[in-house]
Design a protein around this motif. Structure first.
Motif, mmCIF file in Angstrom:
data_model
loop_
_atom_site.group_PDB
_atom_site.id
_atom_site.type_symbol
_atom_site.label_atom_id
_atom_site.label_comp_id
_atom_site.label_asym_id
_atom_site.label_seq_id
_atom_site.Cartn_x
_atom_site.Cartn_y
_atom_site.Cartn_z
ATOM 1 N N ASN A 1 0.853 -1.184 0.000
ATOM 2 C CA ASN A 1 0.000 0.000 0.000
ATOM 3 C C ASN A 1 0.888 1.233 0.000
ATOM 4 N N ASN A 2 0.284 2.374 -0.277
ATOM 5 C CA ASN A 2 1.035 3.620 -0.283
ATOM 6 C C ASN A 2 0.166 4.784 0.169
ATOM 7 N N TYR A 3 0.822 5.845 0.588
ATOM 8 C CA TYR A 3 0.132 7.077 0.965
ATOM 9 C C TYR A 3 0.964 8.259 0.474
ATOM 10 N N TRP A 4 0.344 9.112 -0.315
ATOM 11 C CA TRP A 4 1.016 10.318 -0.820
ATOM 12 C C TRP A 4 0.959 11.400 0.244
ATOM 13 N N ILE A 5 2.121 11.884 0.662
ATOM 14 C CA ILE A 5 2.194 12.976 1.625
ATOM 15 C C ILE A 5 1.997 14.306 0.909
ATOM 16 N N ASN A 6 2.655 14.456 -0.226
ATOM 17 C CA ASN A 6 2.491 15.626 -1.094
ATOM 18 C C ASN A 6 2.876 15.204 -2.507
ATOM 19 N N ASN A 7 3.073 16.154 -3.390
ATOM 20 C CA ASN A 7 3.368 15.814 -4.785
ATOM 21 C C ASN A 7 4.681 15.059 -4.962
ATOM 22 N N ASP A 8 5.604 15.199 -4.031
ATOM 23 C CA ASP A 8 6.928 14.599 -4.181
ATOM 24 C C ASP A 8 7.248 13.484 -3.187
ATOM 25 N N LEU A 9 6.508 13.374 -2.102
ATOM 26 C CA LEU A 9 6.826 12.390 -1.066
ATOM 27 C C LEU A 9 5.715 11.360 -0.911
ATOM 28 N N GLU A 10 6.130 10.114 -0.838
ATOM 29 C CA GLU A 10 5.195 9.006 -0.731
ATOM 30 C C GLU A 10 5.714 8.023 0.318
ATOM 31 N N VAL A 11 4.818 7.526 1.162
ATOM 32 C CA VAL A 11 5.158 6.473 2.114
ATOM 33 C C VAL A 11 4.651 5.155 1.535
ATOM 34 N N LEU A 12 5.538 4.167 1.491
ATOM 35 C CA LEU A 12 5.180 2.845 0.992
ATOM 36 C C LEU A 12 5.176 1.844 2.135
ATOM 37 N N VAL A 13 4.211 0.938 2.096
ATOM 38 C CA VAL A 13 4.204 -0.227 2.978
ATOM 39 C C VAL A 13 4.577 -1.398 2.078
ATOM 40 N N CYS A 14 5.670 -2.067 2.407
ATOM 41 C CA CYS A 14 6.179 -3.141 1.557
ATOM 42 C C CYS A 14 6.293 -4.444 2.336
ATOM 43 N N ASP A 15 6.300 -5.534 1.583
ATOM 44 C CA ASP A 15 6.522 -6.854 2.157
ATOM 45 C C ASP A 15 7.880 -7.335 1.676
ATOM 46 N N ASP A 16 8.805 -7.504 2.593
ATOM 47 C CA ASP A 16 10.143 -7.982 2.273
ATOM 48 C C ASP A 16 10.311 -9.380 2.851
#
Length: 75
Positions: A6-21
């Motif tokens: 999943n992901n969440y856009w903080i603003n136009n340039d920054l994004e938080v990703l939830v990843c499975d490693d």
């Protein structure tokens, strides 16, 4: 980062990703302008994603991290 859950856009340039490693949950902040990716803590991800402007909160954080419930692709 591969295996984005999943992901969440903080603003136009920054994004938080939830990843499975390989079964381990990893949070990554991405500067999409420069392409820089940096692993961050779950606490840092919560601080950035749980704002008054989002539907993400402590009650549905696990759903957000696993892309279930309200956060399924259909919504």
């Amino acid at each position: 980062m591969d295996n984005i859950v999943n992901n969440y856009w903080i603003n136009n340039d920054l994004e938080v990703l939830v990843c499975d490693d390989d079964g381990k949950r990893v949070f990554v902040i991405v500067d999409t302008d420069s392409g820089i990716e940096e692993e961050i803590s779950e606490f840092a991800a919560r601080v950035m994603c749980m704002t008054p402007d989002t539907t993400i909160n402590m009650d549905n954080w696990e759903d957000f991290c696993t892309a279930r419930g309200y956060f399924t692709e259909d919504n």
